[in-house]
Design a protein around this motif. Structure first.
Motif, PDB file in Angstrom:
ATOM      1  N   UNK A  92      11.083 -21.110 -25.255  1.00  0.00           N
ATOM      2  CA  UNK A  92      12.276 -21.544 -25.987  1.00  0.00           C
ATOM      3  C   UNK A  92      13.499 -20.745 -25.540  1.00  0.00           C
ATOM      4  N   UNK A  93      13.242 -19.487 -25.137  1.00  0.00           N
ATOM      5  CA  UNK A  93      14.304 -18.588 -24.657  1.00  0.00           C
ATOM      6  C   UNK A  93      13.819 -17.931 -23.379  1.00  0.00           C
ATOM      7  N   UNK A  94      14.704 -17.838 -22.391  1.00  0.00           N
ATOM      8  CA  UNK A  94      14.410 -17.060 -21.192  1.00  0.00           C
ATOM      9  C   UNK A  94      15.336 -15.855 -21.158  1.00  0.00           C
ATOM     10  N   UNK A  95      14.757 -14.688 -20.926  1.00  0.00           N
ATOM     11  CA  UNK A  95      15.525 -13.448 -20.856  1.00  0.00           C
ATOM     12  C   UNK A  95      15.379 -12.837 -19.474  1.00  0.00           C
ATOM     13  N   UNK A  96      16.488 -12.359 -18.949  1.00  0.00           N
ATOM     14  CA  UNK A  96      16.461 -11.673 -17.667  1.00  0.00           C
ATOM     15  C   UNK A  96      17.627 -10.697 -17.610  1.00  0.00           C
ATOM     16  N   UNK A  97      17.620  -9.869 -16.586  1.00  0.00           N
ATOM     17  CA  UNK A  97      18.585  -8.779 -16.490  1.00  0.00           C
ATOM     18  C   UNK A  97      19.432  -8.922 -15.231  1.00  0.00           C
ATOM     19  N   UNK A  98      20.712  -8.604 -15.340  1.00  0.00           N
ATOM     20  CA  UNK A  98      21.606  -8.445 -14.200  1.00  0.00           C
ATOM     21  C   UNK A  98      21.735  -9.696 -13.334  1.00  0.00           C
ATOM     22  N   UNK A  99      22.286 -10.734 -13.915  1.00  0.00           N
ATOM     23  CA  UNK A  99      22.574 -11.930 -13.114  1.00  0.00           C
ATOM     24  C   UNK A  99      23.805 -11.671 -12.242  1.00  0.00           C
ATOM     25  N   UNK A 100      23.983 -12.501 -11.236  1.00  0.00           N
ATOM     26  CA  UNK A 100      25.141 -12.331 -10.356  1.00  0.00           C
ATOM     27  C   UNK A 100      25.112 -13.241  -9.146  1.00  0.00           C
ATOM     28  N   UNK A 101      23.921 -13.475  -8.596  1.00  0.00           N
ATOM     29  CA  UNK A 101      23.807 -14.333  -7.419  1.00  0.00           C
ATOM     30  C   UNK A 101      23.988 -15.797  -7.816  1.00  0.00           C
ATOM     31  N   UNK A 102      24.417 -16.588  -6.850  1.00  0.00           N
ATOM     32  CA  UNK A 102      24.591 -18.018  -7.094  1.00  0.00           C
ATOM     33  C   UNK A 102      23.284 -18.667  -7.518  1.00  0.00           C
ATOM     34  N   UNK A 103      22.166 -18.257  -6.904  1.00  0.00           N
ATOM     35  CA  UNK A 103      20.866 -18.818  -7.267  1.00  0.00           C
ATOM     36  C   UNK A 103      20.528 -18.532  -8.727  1.00  0.00           C
ATOM     37  N   UNK A 104      20.897 -17.339  -9.213  1.00  0.00           N
ATOM     38  CA  UNK A 104      20.658 -16.996 -10.626  1.00  0.00           C
ATOM     39  C   UNK A 104      21.410 -17.966 -11.533  1.00  0.00           C
ATOM     40  N   UNK A 105      22.675 -18.189 -11.209  1.00  0.00           N
ATOM     41  CA  UNK A 105      23.527 -19.050 -12.028  1.00  0.00           C
ATOM     42  C   UNK A 105      22.992 -20.483 -12.047  1.00  0.00           C
TER      43      UNK A 105
END
Length: 340
Positions: free
Chosen positions: A254-267
């Motif tokens: 239901x929720x995804x958590x991750x740390x330190x986004x920034x790259x285009x692929x992350x977005x």
């Protein structure tokens, strides 16, 4: 709150874990003898132990470097500092890899190893390449033991800002300069979201964590060393973009958590998650929302007001201060504790 009225969630609590044994077990006998007698106050605030060949043995604590002396004392006089030898590095590396470098080759080539307790040991040295990819690191010249501590309950007071009264999670972004506690806050939010909070009136969610750097969960031999909740599924040491899509396909989060986004692929992966009806909790490095909003890869996401809540962390007046919680659409502060 501290005496000045600012909310500081990194203050010591009675549940703080002093990870002496886990850290000392990673050090050869001589270094262990130097470090084990350090004051409890320093152990409690210690963030890193730095070993570099032919350089002083350093403890990093509260934004300061402290030399460990040859007699086991500590201070700022470099002439008294114990000088780390190549043999010290070799023995420490053997201990942190449990004398099994080959088994940890995948971790080593990423530049770090996670040890018991969830502590992360960063590695520097000579990289061995396989074409354009790093195969491994040899001739180890530096080790950085980053001490992991879980602060249970530090997010309790803020959960009402990110979960509605009818049990709906609001997409949330934590903006923070380096080493201001963003992962610590993220981790505790994951725990609360996964377990649910009866007192706050919300049930637990299925949470998927993509832990690319093994910092959120501190997974050691497949077991998270941190309490990240009863409904949490983890992809450890997995690139964020790939991990987000894998969790959506396989674990119905239901929720995804991750740390330190920034790259285009992350977005792009976050946008796919939102299109699939999955909510997102994540962090980004930055000193202000304005700075983050100007980055090319993040600009579109910020303009579209994807995040319903934005939490701004600060190191002013001290590390771990929640500067404000903003409404993601209007950018109006819902909670403001410190003005710079």
């Amino acid at each position: 709150m501290d005496g000045s009225g600012n909310i500081n969630f990194l203050k010591k609590t009675s549940s703080d874990h002093l990870p002496r044994k886990e850290i000392l077990d990673a050090l050869p006998l001589h270094l262990r003898e130097l470090i084990q007698g350090l004051p409890s106050s320093l152990w409690n605030s210690m963030e890193e132990i730095r070993l570099r060949t032919n350089q002083p043995l350093l403890i990093h604590s509260l934004n300061k470097d402290i030399f460990v002396y040859s007699n086991g004392g500590i201070g700022s006089e470099i002439s008294k500092a114990y000088v780390v030898t190549k043999l010290d590095l070799e023995k420490t590396f053997q201990l942190v890899t449990d004398y099994s470098v080959y088994a940890l080759e995948e971790d080593i080539k990423k530049g770090f190893i996670t040890i018991r307790g969830g502590h992360r040991v960063g590695i520097s040295g000579r990289t061995v390449m396989n074409g354009s990819a790093i195969k491994t690191i040899k001739d180890i010249s530096g080790l950085n033991i980053r001490i992991s501590r879980q602060k249970i309950g530090i997010s309790d007071a803020y959960m009402e800002h990110i979960v509605t009264s009818n049990n709906i999670f609001r997409n949330t972004l934590i903006v923070s300069p380096p080493q201001c506690g963003k992962t610590t806050l993220l981790r505790d939010m994951v725990r609360n979201l996964s377990n649910g909070m009866v007192k706050k009136g919300f049930q637990g969610f299925k949470v998927g964590v993509v832990d690319e750097r093994s910092e959120i969960c501190g997974t050691y031999q497949g077991i998270p060393q941190n309490d990240i909740g009863i409904r949490t599924d983890i992809l450890d040491a997995c690139p964020k973009a790939e991990g987000i899509m894998m969790l959506i396909r396989s674990m119905s989060p239901q929720i995804i958590a991750t740390d330190e986004i920034g790259k285009l692929d992350d977005v792009l992966a976050i946008e796919e998650a939102l299109n699939a009806g999955v909510k997102v909790l994540t962090t980004v490095h930055g000193h202000s929302l304005d700075e983050v909003s100007k980055r090319p890869n993040l600009r579109k996401m910020m303009e579209e007001n994807i995040f319903e809540r934005i939490i701004i962390l600060s190191n002013q007046p001290r590390v771990g201060t929640i500067q404000s919680i903003l409404d993601g659409k209007t950018k109006v502060p819902l909670l403001q504790t410190y003005r710079s």
